[in-house]
Design a protein around this motif. Structure first.
Motif, PDB file in Angstrom:
ATOM      1  N   LEU A 152      27.916  47.468  68.182  1.00 41.62           N
ATOM      2  CA  LEU A 152      27.926  47.817  66.767  1.00 41.62           C
ATOM      3  C   LEU A 152      29.163  47.232  66.080  1.00 41.62           C
ATOM      4  O   LEU A 152      29.084  46.631  65.002  1.00 41.62           O
ATOM      5  CB  LEU A 152      27.902  49.332  66.584  1.00 41.62           C
ATOM      6  N   GLY A 153      30.311  47.431  66.712  1.00 41.08           N
ATOM      7  CA  GLY A 153      31.555  46.968  66.107  1.00 41.08           C
ATOM      8  C   GLY A 153      31.610  45.467  65.951  1.00 41.08           C
ATOM      9  O   GLY A 153      31.992  44.948  64.897  1.00 41.08           O
ATOM     10  N   ALA A 154      31.217  44.743  66.996  1.00 37.40           N
ATOM     11  CA  ALA A 154      31.325  43.286  66.963  1.00 37.40           C
ATOM     12  C   ALA A 154      30.362  42.667  65.960  1.00 37.40           C
ATOM     13  O   ALA A 154      30.755  41.834  65.126  1.00 37.40           O
ATOM     14  CB  ALA A 154      31.074  42.721  68.358  1.00 37.40           C
ATOM     15  N   VAL A 155      29.093  43.046  66.040  1.00 35.11           N
ATOM     16  CA  VAL A 155      28.093  42.406  65.182  1.00 35.11           C
ATOM     17  C   VAL A 155      28.335  42.726  63.714  1.00 35.11           C
ATOM     18  O   VAL A 155      28.311  41.835  62.853  1.00 35.11           O
ATOM     19  CB  VAL A 155      26.669  42.827  65.606  1.00 35.11           C
ATOM     20  N   VAL A 156      28.573  43.991  63.408  1.00 34.76           N
ATOM     21  CA  VAL A 156      28.751  44.383  62.005  1.00 34.76           C
ATOM     22  C   VAL A 156      30.012  43.759  61.415  1.00 34.76           C
ATOM     23  O   VAL A 156      30.003  43.221  60.305  1.00 34.76           O
ATOM     24  CB  VAL A 156      28.780  45.916  61.865  1.00 34.76           C
ATOM     25  N   ALA A 157      31.109  43.799  62.162  1.00 34.22           N
ATOM     26  CA  ALA A 157      32.380  43.284  61.634  1.00 34.22           C
ATOM     27  C   ALA A 157      32.394  41.765  61.508  1.00 34.22           C
ATOM     28  O   ALA A 157      33.170  41.221  60.719  1.00 34.22           O
ATOM     29  CB  ALA A 157      33.534  43.738  62.521  1.00 34.22           C
ATOM     30  N   LEU A 158      31.544  41.080  62.277  1.00 36.18           N
ATOM     31  CA  LEU A 158      31.547  39.613  62.254  1.00 36.18           C
ATOM     32  C   LEU A 158      30.388  39.037  61.441  1.00 36.18           C
ATOM     33  O   LEU A 158      30.175  37.824  61.451  1.00 36.18           O
ATOM     34  CB  LEU A 158      31.518  39.072  63.686  1.00 36.18           C
ATOM     35  N   VAL A 169      22.036  36.996  60.407  1.00 37.38           N
ATOM     36  CA  VAL A 169      22.079  37.351  61.820  1.00 37.38           C
ATOM     37  C   VAL A 169      20.724  37.024  62.432  1.00 37.38           C
ATOM     38  O   VAL A 169      19.686  37.487  61.933  1.00 37.38           O
ATOM     39  CB  VAL A 169      22.399  38.844  62.039  1.00 37.38           C
ATOM     40  N   VAL A 170      20.723  36.233  63.484  1.00 35.65           N
ATOM     41  CA  VAL A 170      19.497  35.858  64.189  1.00 35.65           C
ATOM     42  C   VAL A 170      19.492  36.582  65.521  1.00 35.65           C
ATOM     43  O   VAL A 170      20.421  36.436  66.326  1.00 35.65           O
ATOM     44  CB  VAL A 170      19.421  34.334  64.413  1.00 35.65           C
ATOM     45  N   ALA A 174      18.715  47.728  72.203  1.00 36.36           N
ATOM     46  CA  ALA A 174      18.682  48.609  71.033  1.00 36.36           C
ATOM     47  C   ALA A 174      20.015  48.636  70.292  1.00 36.36           C
ATOM     48  O   ALA A 174      20.049  48.762  69.061  1.00 36.36           O
ATOM     49  CB  ALA A 174      18.291  50.025  71.459  1.00 36.36           C
ATOM     50  N   SER A 175      21.115  48.522  71.011  1.00 41.40           N
ATOM     51  CA  SER A 175      22.418  48.535  70.348  1.00 41.40           C
ATOM     52  C   SER A 175      22.600  47.316  69.455  1.00 41.40           C
ATOM     53  O   SER A 175      23.211  47.405  68.379  1.00 41.40           O
ATOM     54  CB  SER A 175      23.544  48.603  71.388  1.00 41.40           C
ATOM     55  N   LEU A 176      22.068  46.170  69.875  1.00 39.81           N
ATOM     56  CA  LEU A 176      22.120  44.980  69.033  1.00 39.81           C
ATOM     57  C   LEU A 176      21.174  45.113  67.852  1.00 39.81           C
ATOM     58  O   LEU A 176      21.480  44.684  66.736  1.00 39.81           O
ATOM     59  CB  LEU A 176      21.780  43.733  69.857  1.00 39.81           C
ATOM     60  N   ARG A 191      20.766  46.126  61.912  1.00 36.88           N
ATOM     61  CA  ARG A 191      20.352  46.965  60.790  1.00 36.88           C
ATOM     62  C   ARG A 191      21.543  47.451  59.972  1.00 36.88           C
ATOM     63  O   ARG A 191      21.460  47.593  58.753  1.00 36.88           O
ATOM     64  CB  ARG A 191      19.554  48.158  61.314  1.00 36.88           C
ATOM     65  N   LEU A 192      22.657  47.720  60.654  1.00 35.11           N
ATOM     66  CA  LEU A 192      23.842  48.214  59.967  1.00 35.11           C
ATOM     67  C   LEU A 192      24.673  47.114  59.320  1.00 35.11           C
ATOM     68  O   LEU A 192      25.558  47.394  58.513  1.00 35.11           O
ATOM     69  CB  LEU A 192      24.731  48.975  60.955  1.00 35.11           C
ATOM     70  N   SER A 193      24.387  45.885  59.670  1.00 31.45           N
ATOM     71  CA  SER A 193      25.258  44.785  59.253  1.00 31.45           C
ATOM     72  C   SER A 193      25.186  44.482  57.757  1.00 31.45           C
ATOM     73  O   SER A 193      26.104  43.893  57.206  1.00 31.45           O
ATOM     74  CB  SER A 193      24.896  43.516  60.022  1.00 31.45           C
ATOM     75  N   ARG A 194      24.077  44.846  57.124  1.00 36.44           N
ATOM     76  CA  ARG A 194      23.817  44.511  55.724  1.00 36.44           C
ATOM     77  C   ARG A 194      23.706  42.995  55.511  1.00 36.44           C
ATOM     78  O   ARG A 194      23.751  42.502  54.388  1.00 36.44           O
ATOM     79  CB  ARG A 194      24.876  45.113  54.792  1.00 36.44           C
ATOM     80  N   ALA A 195      23.553  42.279  56.613  1.00 36.59           N
ATOM     81  CA  ALA A 195      23.266  40.851  56.539  1.00 36.59           C
ATOM     82  C   ALA A 195      21.750  40.656  56.481  1.00 36.59           C
ATOM     83  O   ALA A 195      20.984  41.583  56.741  1.00 36.59           O
ATOM     84  CB  ALA A 195      23.840  40.137  57.762  1.00 36.59           C
TER      85      ALA A 195
END
Length: 385
Positions: free
Chosen positions: A112-118, A125-126, A133-135, A140-144
């Motif tokens: 969660l931390g890595a994908v959302v923050a980056l 995001v592809v 599920a964590s990815l 979903r949380l990334s707003r990308a």
């Protein structure tokens, strides 16, 4: 009947009945201490290297407990950071060939931390269709903008990146997919990412300790260790037999996550005992690099017993049986005969592919494998009759 007279949770009864009818109801099963239960061969846990009860690993946790106390007492930015945390980060980064590491409270929060923050708004995001599920939740949380591509389809990733209008792009994938144990085409994915200027984030939860020289992971195995455009996440709860998660990559990424990753900033730091156990497990792996090969040898033996024709590239042996009820019955039959196996059903796996999921361990003996073979041959013959 008015709305006020209806329980706001009444809908749960209908949902539960639907799950029962579909064979998808889940329940918790408490393990008793080993000395209080009948002998059982564990082919369900993710303790790939057999280190969760290793004396050196247990002692590492006990030493940390005595030194630092039971909890970390706060977030790592307040009181939850210790010299032990940072020593482990340095050791693990050195082992896998990364510039730096940052420990989170779990592998889930690390993703969660890595994908959302980056990523974030204005990024693409592809994600592989079978990402963990964590990815998925991170996307979903990334707003990308998120593009989900078919499983292990490098061409589809290439097309998604080529069509993007966003200035930044991130590709996320497991290195070894948890349900079936197959490997991602990391070299090809990285080549596509580099051509399009995209960042590659690889979850090594099921690769660390099993793939690569001495268990350094699939990223290291394909020559991408320390690449400036590759971020590795992993968990401490599988090959290292402990609990927690970590993000590995350039020092600039570590600094950014400390400032921007909400699961790091606002979560209580991982308990020192878990860090001490993970560090001790890493020491065992470094001293005993044969364990990675032993996992793969055991997986091959289990696959043969199950009639799986392809040699597994990981610790996971997947035996697809079809409908949930068939897989549940086969798992129960195995357990009645003293062998515990995993049972994966939708939504963890696609409809019609419910399966037994067996996991190999470096600590399985020849007698263990013989016992497993006898049970699996009988149970699977009945399940597929």
């Amino acid at each position: 009947m008015t709305r006020a007279s209806i329980s706001p949770l009444a809908w749960l009864d209908e949902v539960e009945q639907q799950r029962r009818t579909a064979g998808l109801r889940r329940s918790l099963r408490a393990r008793a201490p080993a000395e209080d239960r009948l002998p059982e061969l564990d082919l369900a846990s993710n303790d790939y290297l057999g280190l969760s009860r290793h004396p050196h690993v247990v002692e590492g946790g006990i030493r940390a407990l005595r030194t630092w106390g039971a909890g970390s007492t706060g977030s790592r930015l307040v009181t939850g950071n210790t010299t032990l945390h940072e020593s482990f980060e340095t050791a693990l980064a050195g082992f896998v060939g990364a510039e730096s590491a940052l420990v989170f409270s779990s592998g889930y929060t690390a993703n969660l931390g890595a994908v959302v923050a980056l990523s974030g708004p204005g990024a693409l995001v592809v994600s592989d269709a079978l990402s963990h599920a964590s990815l998925v939740d991170a996307c979903r949380l990334s707003r990308a903008r998120v593009a989900v591509t078919p499983h292990r389809d490098v061409g589809a990733v290439d097309a998604a990146l080529g069509e993007r209008t966003e200035s930044r792009a991130v590709v996320v994938t497991d290195s070894v997919f948890s349900a079936d144990g197959v490997m991602a085409p990391l070299s090809e994915l990285h080549a596509v990412c580099r051509r399009h200027g995209a960042l590659l984030i690889v979850d090594e939860a099921h690769g660390l300790g099993v793939r690569g020289d001495g268990g350094r992971g699939l990223v290291a195995e394909v020559g991408l260790a320390g690449a400036p455009d590759v971020i590795v996440t992993t968990t401490l709860s599988k090959a290292l037999g402990s609990q927690g998660g970590v993000v590995l990559g350039p020092a600039a990424v570590r600094a950014h996550l400390i400032d921007a990753a909400r699961p790091f900033i606002f979560d209580t730091g991982i308990a020192p005992a878990a860090v001490g156990s993970a560090l001790a497990a890493l020491e065992v792996l470094i001293d005993e690099p044969w364990r990675a090969g032993a996992v793969l040898a055991a997986a091959a033996a289990l696959a043969e017993a199950c009639g799986v024709t392809e040699v597994p590239p990981s610790a996971v042996v997947s035996v697809v049986l079809g409908e949930p009820e068939v897989a549940l019955r086969a798992a129960a039959d195995c357990l009645e005969r003293g062998v515990r196996v995993g049972c994966f059903r939708p939504p963890t796996v696609p409809e019609g592919t419910s399966r037994l999921r067996l996991t190999a361990r470096a600590s399985l003996t020849a007698d263990d494998l013989d016992d497993a073979r006898r049970v699996l041959i009988d149970v699977l013959a009945a399940a597929t009759a």
